[in-house]
Enzyme design. Sequence first.
Site, short mmCIF file in Angstrom:
data_model
loop_
_atom_site.label_atom_id
_atom_site.label_comp_id
_atom_site.label_asym_id
_atom_site.label_seq_id
_atom_site.Cartn_x
_atom_site.Cartn_y
_atom_site.Cartn_z
N GLU A 105 4.06 -2.57 -13.77
CA GLU A 105 5.47 -2.80 -14.12
C GLU A 105 6.24 -1.49 -14.26
OE1 GLU A 105 7.09 -5.72 -14.57
OE2 GLU A 105 5.47 -7.18 -14.62
N ALA B 188 0.82 -1.21 0.00
CA ALA B 188 0.00 0.00 0.00
C ALA B 188 0.85 1.26 0.00
CB ALA B 188 -0.94 -0.01 1.20
#
Length: 415
Positions: A395, A160
């Site tokens: 990514e 997070a």
Amino acid sequence: MVWAACRVAPLLGVAARMRMGRRLSGAASATPSPLCTLLDEESALADAARRFAHECVAPRVRQMDQAGAMDPEVIEGLFSDGLMGIEVPEEYGGSAATFTGACLVIEELAKVDPAVSVMVDIHNTIINNCFTNWASADLKAEWLPRLASDTLGSFCLSEAGSGSDAFALRTIAKRDGSDFLLTGEKCWISNSAEAGVFLVMANAAPEKGYKGITCFVVPRSAHGLSVGKKEDKLGIRASSTCAVVLDEVRIPESAVLGEVGQGYKYAIEILNEGRIGIGAQMVGLAQGALDLTLPYLHERKQFGSRLIDFQAVSHEVARLSSELHAARLLVYDAARRKESAAPLVKEAAMAKLMASVVAEKTASKCIELLGGVGFTREYGVEKLYRDAKIGSIYEGTSNIQLNTISKLISAQYTR
């Protein structure tokens, strides 16, 4: 004119000496191949992936997207068709094919369903290659045969509070005798709903900062590991994205992938390769959108003419096709660089950046070219448009790619 002649003559002399050298050495004069030339086995892999995509995936795309879940038969078929162990050495049951071969499979699958494509991408370019590159002999023997035959893998890095700043992760690996106890929560983890093994990045020495980050091999059956609910996403909905919670998961030291404290290096290196795979996914997505659109443009008539015969339409198709070809060349070049151990960080970032831009633009423009039917689910481009958005996010976001590219360019001029 005299200056030009003086400059050209030495070049002609060099060319003549090179030709003479080839004749003296008995070597035949070779004709350079096109940049997209593939090995026979790579073409065979692409053909196999194309057949699988059309025969097994295509009939299930809409249902999987609506359900937000991967059909188990698709996963089973990918393994049985040998598409989940592409670079895995033959001694472990893989195909021992090239990285480019893996990218071709990713591209072909993405033409039909980018959700299936990214599952295959992560499994091949990240999970399998992490084991092949850095795992101990025992870990390779234990996991590579399974990864090539029936066990999906998942890569657990993000949290997070650590997305783009991946090394700010807070998952801890506490020493307990010869074991480690892993505690923390990973977020936005792809393949997590179906995975049988997780590569978990955790810090075994927080006082050392990112140099304490270590990669652990964690079986799904490990006590204390739990997978949260699937995220309800805009696109690539069939690809599972969940939280992975670790509550004092006990892992033996033998399950450390590579060396303790080297996880950050492994993550950096493997994600550079993963970006090329995402580039291949985005190239396939863009091609898939065009493949769904072009037949309609050649059939649909307005004002007595086919849509493709209007210059505005044909020029748009020409632009999209040209940009797609450029993105494909970037991806293929980066893949070949990986295979030849050439520098690829900048080129991988460029490939992912441009392919994601091209995918989003192509899918959007294809909806416009299709008109009203493009805005419906009937033609499938609407789904590809939703799927394309993730290309600029996962990514490494597009801004991260730009940071990487600009930093490496500036380094060339910094003394």
